[in-house]
Design a protein around this motif. Structure first.
Motif, short mmCIF file in Angstrom:
data_model
loop_
_atom_site.label_atom_id
_atom_site.label_comp_id
_atom_site.label_asym_id
_atom_site.label_seq_id
_atom_site.Cartn_x
_atom_site.Cartn_y
_atom_site.Cartn_z
N ILE A 56 56.63 57.11 14.98
CA ILE A 56 57.22 56.88 13.65
C ILE A 56 57.73 58.19 13.06
CG2 ILE A 56 56.71 56.20 11.28
CD1 ILE A 56 54.77 54.12 12.43
N ALA A 57 56.89 59.23 13.11
CA ALA A 57 57.30 60.53 12.57
C ALA A 57 58.52 61.06 13.32
CB ALA A 57 56.15 61.53 12.68
N SER A 58 58.57 60.84 14.63
CA SER A 58 59.69 61.33 15.43
C SER A 58 60.98 60.61 15.08
CB SER A 58 59.38 61.15 16.92
OG SER A 58 58.23 61.89 17.30
N VAL A 59 60.91 59.30 14.95
CA VAL A 59 62.11 58.52 14.62
C VAL A 59 62.66 58.94 13.26
CG1 VAL A 59 62.92 56.21 14.00
CG2 VAL A 59 61.57 56.54 16.07
N VAL A 61 59.20 69.01 12.97
CA VAL A 61 59.61 69.52 14.28
C VAL A 61 60.82 68.74 14.80
CG1 VAL A 61 58.93 69.60 16.71
CG2 VAL A 61 57.40 70.51 14.97
N CYS A 62 60.79 67.42 14.67
CA CYS A 62 61.91 66.59 15.16
C CYS A 62 63.17 66.81 14.33
CB CYS A 62 61.51 65.12 15.16
SG CYS A 62 60.29 64.70 16.42
N ALA A 63 63.01 66.86 13.01
CA ALA A 63 64.17 67.11 12.15
C ALA A 63 64.75 68.49 12.43
CB ALA A 63 63.78 66.98 10.69
N VAL A 106 58.75 68.41 22.69
CA VAL A 106 58.63 68.10 21.27
C VAL A 106 57.72 66.89 21.06
CG1 VAL A 106 59.92 67.43 19.20
CG2 VAL A 106 60.87 69.13 20.76
N GLY A 107 57.72 65.97 22.01
CA GLY A 107 56.83 64.82 21.92
C GLY A 107 55.37 65.17 22.08
N PHE A 108 55.07 66.36 22.59
CA PHE A 108 53.68 66.81 22.75
C PHE A 108 53.05 67.26 21.43
CE2 PHE A 108 53.18 68.17 27.48
CZ PHE A 108 53.85 67.02 27.89
N VAL A 109 53.87 67.64 20.46
CA VAL A 109 53.36 68.30 19.26
C VAL A 109 52.44 67.38 18.47
CG1 VAL A 109 54.00 69.35 17.06
CG2 VAL A 109 55.34 69.85 19.12
N GLY A 110 52.87 66.14 18.20
CA GLY A 110 52.05 65.21 17.42
C GLY A 110 50.68 64.96 18.03
N PRO A 111 50.60 64.55 19.31
CA PRO A 111 49.28 64.38 19.93
C PRO A 111 48.45 65.65 19.94
CG PRO A 111 50.96 63.26 21.21
CD PRO A 111 51.69 64.04 20.16
N ALA A 112 49.09 66.82 20.04
CA ALA A 112 48.35 68.08 20.07
C ALA A 112 47.64 68.36 18.75
CB ALA A 112 49.28 69.23 20.41
N VAL A 113 48.16 67.80 17.64
CA VAL A 113 47.52 68.03 16.34
C VAL A 113 46.80 66.79 15.83
CG1 VAL A 113 49.11 69.88 15.68
CG2 VAL A 113 49.72 67.51 15.16
N GLY A 114 46.57 65.81 16.71
CA GLY A 114 45.71 64.69 16.36
C GLY A 114 46.38 63.38 16.01
N LEU A 115 47.70 63.28 16.10
CA LEU A 115 48.36 62.00 15.84
C LEU A 115 48.20 61.07 17.03
CD1 LEU A 115 51.83 62.73 14.16
CD2 LEU A 115 49.75 61.88 13.07
N THR A 135 49.25 65.82 7.12
CA THR A 135 49.57 67.13 7.69
C THR A 135 50.15 67.05 9.10
OG1 THR A 135 47.89 68.18 6.31
CG2 THR A 135 48.67 69.42 8.23
N PRO A 136 49.48 66.41 10.07
CA PRO A 136 50.10 66.31 11.40
C PRO A 136 51.35 65.45 11.42
CG PRO A 136 48.07 65.03 11.32
CD PRO A 136 48.12 65.83 10.06
N PHE A 137 51.39 64.41 10.56
CA PHE A 137 52.58 63.56 10.50
C PHE A 137 53.79 64.37 10.07
CE2 PHE A 137 55.55 60.77 8.32
CZ PHE A 137 55.68 59.71 9.21
N LEU A 138 53.64 65.18 9.01
CA LEU A 138 54.75 65.97 8.52
C LEU A 138 55.13 67.09 9.50
CD1 LEU A 138 53.90 66.23 4.71
CD2 LEU A 138 55.77 64.95 5.78
N LEU A 139 54.14 67.57 10.26
CA LEU A 139 54.46 68.57 11.28
C LEU A 139 55.37 67.96 12.34
CD1 LEU A 139 54.18 71.33 12.57
CD2 LEU A 139 52.08 70.52 13.68
N GLN A 140 55.00 66.78 12.86
CA GLN A 140 55.83 66.13 13.87
C GLN A 140 57.20 65.75 13.30
OE1 GLN A 140 55.26 65.75 17.08
NE2 GLN A 140 57.06 64.53 17.58
N PHE A 141 57.21 65.26 12.07
CA PHE A 141 58.46 64.93 11.39
C PHE A 141 59.35 66.16 11.27
CE2 PHE A 141 60.95 64.83 7.47
CZ PHE A 141 61.62 63.62 7.57
#
Length: 499
Positions: free
Chosen positions: A71-74, A216-218, A55-64, A208-214
């Motif tokens: 921050i999005a994960s927390v 995914v974690c939620a 799950v931690g891979f998702v943000g970097p994969a979309v450019g975060l 967009t990538p921030f909300l995707l990571q957010f």
């Protein structure tokens, strides 16, 4: 209601390895055991594995970059853990599995619609776990890919068949082993891994990538909301709501935040490996950068957690399938749970063998989907438990199709459908992009619209309930229920057996 008494089978309790004999039965007070802190290792081990790491891979994969991923994960984990931990407190108070508790909100037959939706969630979770566990076994033991998948499913089936006590015991074993090895790996990563420039820069933010990571974690933690009471229902109600909440939340938080954060760090530190979706390879590269053999040891240590959580998925799925069968008067004996474990295991294996290889991409699609379909249900269930009925339910009537909760509850069904409908303009997937999601640059915020709409609408619709009359009936209907269950008397349509 069938109140005929039948003699229970001989009581056999062979400890952690004794097969659980209960299905979706009410657990009487005489059979409750354990302490609130026992929930922490259950949910730490449920999150401390390589699927969480992915799950931690998702943000970097979309450019975060790293800081925005963290921050999005927390924030996403904080939202998800709130709902799942509050669901966990329902188990000790009601002594029932999670999903059968939905009958008061949706009706005896209406709840089947929710059960079917949740079975999809179990399949998503189970397949995702198997698809990570299989390659982990292959990389660390040399087993072929298909054989590793088969072993993963077989171990999961065995864990689910043995049931509740073994799940708790295994969760503690997995926790102890994981803490030792991954503590070493984490220290090694913090001191040796070099991160690229800009990893902690707050500039270059994109919604967009921030909300995707957010999301995914939620979705990852809300995805466990249908599980949690299943592994807390044997605890005595004296553990209390507050303690069961915090021990569940603490275990989930530590495992999820640790592994997602570590995954994000390594996805950025080893982009060439991470971009291929090779979770195991990334862990092994990071570990071996410290000293040779640590990477393989870490990958192997994470396997028991994956096998454990596969078992939890199968266990909860079997209870939900039992709830569906019970609704239509089929397979009411607790032994049916074991058959359903086999069914869900076979289905998971079949889907896993046919699934594609790009798990990171699949997680980015599937986990927001999980959040979308669960968001209205979790809002309705929690509003009913904590605000409307305040934990006062009749166990007998939950199993009675002609009881006080009705066959179909229009309030819950209308609130759920309304929550789903209002999400449509906000959905952003490869299949459909709503107009508002398009205005937001493709960001999918649909679950955070559907959740409050469903919860508030259900609360408003529930104002017409005659709760005083209902509570008076509850006292009458559930009088002496613990004594009756201990004697083997039927509760609703099902006969309860000693555990």
């Amino acid at each position: 209601m069938n109140n005929n008494k039948t003699a229970p089978p001989p009581h056999i309790d062979s400890g952690a390895l004794g097969i659980e004999k209960s299905g979706i039965d009410y657990v009487p007070l005489s059979q409750r055991h354990g302490k609130a802190w026992h929930l922490a290792p259950v949910w730490f081990s449920g999150t401390a594995h390589l699927l969480t790491f992915a799950v931690g891979f998702v943000g970097p994969a979309v450019g975060l970059n790293l800081v925005w991923t963290l921050i999005a994960s927390v924030l996403g984990l904080s939202l998800g853990i709130f709902f799942s931990a509050f669901h966990s407190t329902q188990g000790p108070q009601l002594g029932l599995p999670q999903m059968v508790q939905s009958r008061p909100q949706f009706g005896y037959y209406g709840a089947v619609l929710i059960f079917a939706v949740v079975v999809l969630v179990y399949v998503v979770q189970g397949v995702s776990t198997v698809l990570v566990s299989g390659p982990s076994l292959t990389a660390t033991t040399g087993l072929s890919g298909n054989m590793a998948l088969i072993i993963t499913v077989l171990v999961g089936v065995a864990t689910a068949v043995i049931g509740y006590k073994f799940i708790h015991r295994l969760g503690r074993w997995v926790t102890y082993a994981f803490l030792v090895v991954f503590a070493v790996l984490t220290v090694e990563v913090l001191f040796r891994v070099e991160l690229p420039a800009g990893s902690f820069s707050l500039s270059g933010f994109s919604w967009t990538p921030f909300l995707l990571q957010f999301g995914v974690c939620a979705g990852y933690l809300i995805g466990w909301a249908p599980f949690v009471s299943d592994v807390s229902r044997y605890l005595p109600p004296s553990v209390g709501v507050r303690r069961s909440f915090w021990w569940t939340a603490g275990g989930m938080w530590l495992g999820a935040a640790w592994l997602i954060g570590l995954g994000a760090v390594l996805a950025i530190a080893y982009p060439a490996i991470a971009s291929t979706g090779d979770i195991v390879g990334t862990v092994m590269a990071a570990g071996d950068a410290g000293f040779n053999g640590l990477g393989k040891l870490a990958a192997f240590t994470a396997v028991p957690g994956l096998l454990y959580f596969t078992g939890v998925c199968f266990y909860s799925a079997s209870l939900t399938l039992c709830s569906i069968a019970d609704t239509f008067g089929m397979l009411r004996r607790p032994a049916a749970r074991i058959g359903f474990v086999g069914v869900i295991g076979a289905g998971t294996l079949a889907v896993s063998l046919l699934a594609g290889d790009n798990l990171i991409e699949q997680l980015g699609i599937l986990l927001p989907f999980v959040l979308s379909i669960l968001a209205p249900w979790t809002a309705i269930n929690l509003v009913d438990f904590y605000v409307v009925r305040r934990g006062r339910y009749s166990v007998r009537e939950i199993f009675n199709p002609s009881g006080i909760y009705g066959r179909w509850s229009w309030r819950g069904l209308l609130a759920y459908v309304s929550g789903m409908v209002v999400m449509i303009p906000f959905i952003s997937t490869t299949v459909w992009q709503g107009p508002i999601a398009e205005m937001l640059g493709g960001a999918d915020i649909s679950p955070f619209i559907g959740l409050p709409v469903a919860g508030v609408l259900y609360l408003l619709l529930s104002r017409s309930l005659n709760l005083d009359e209902e509570r008076a009936l509850i006292v009458q209907m559930d009088k002496d229920i613990d004594r009756d269950v201990d004697e083997g008397q039927a509760v609703g349509g099902q006969t309860t057996y000693a555990h």
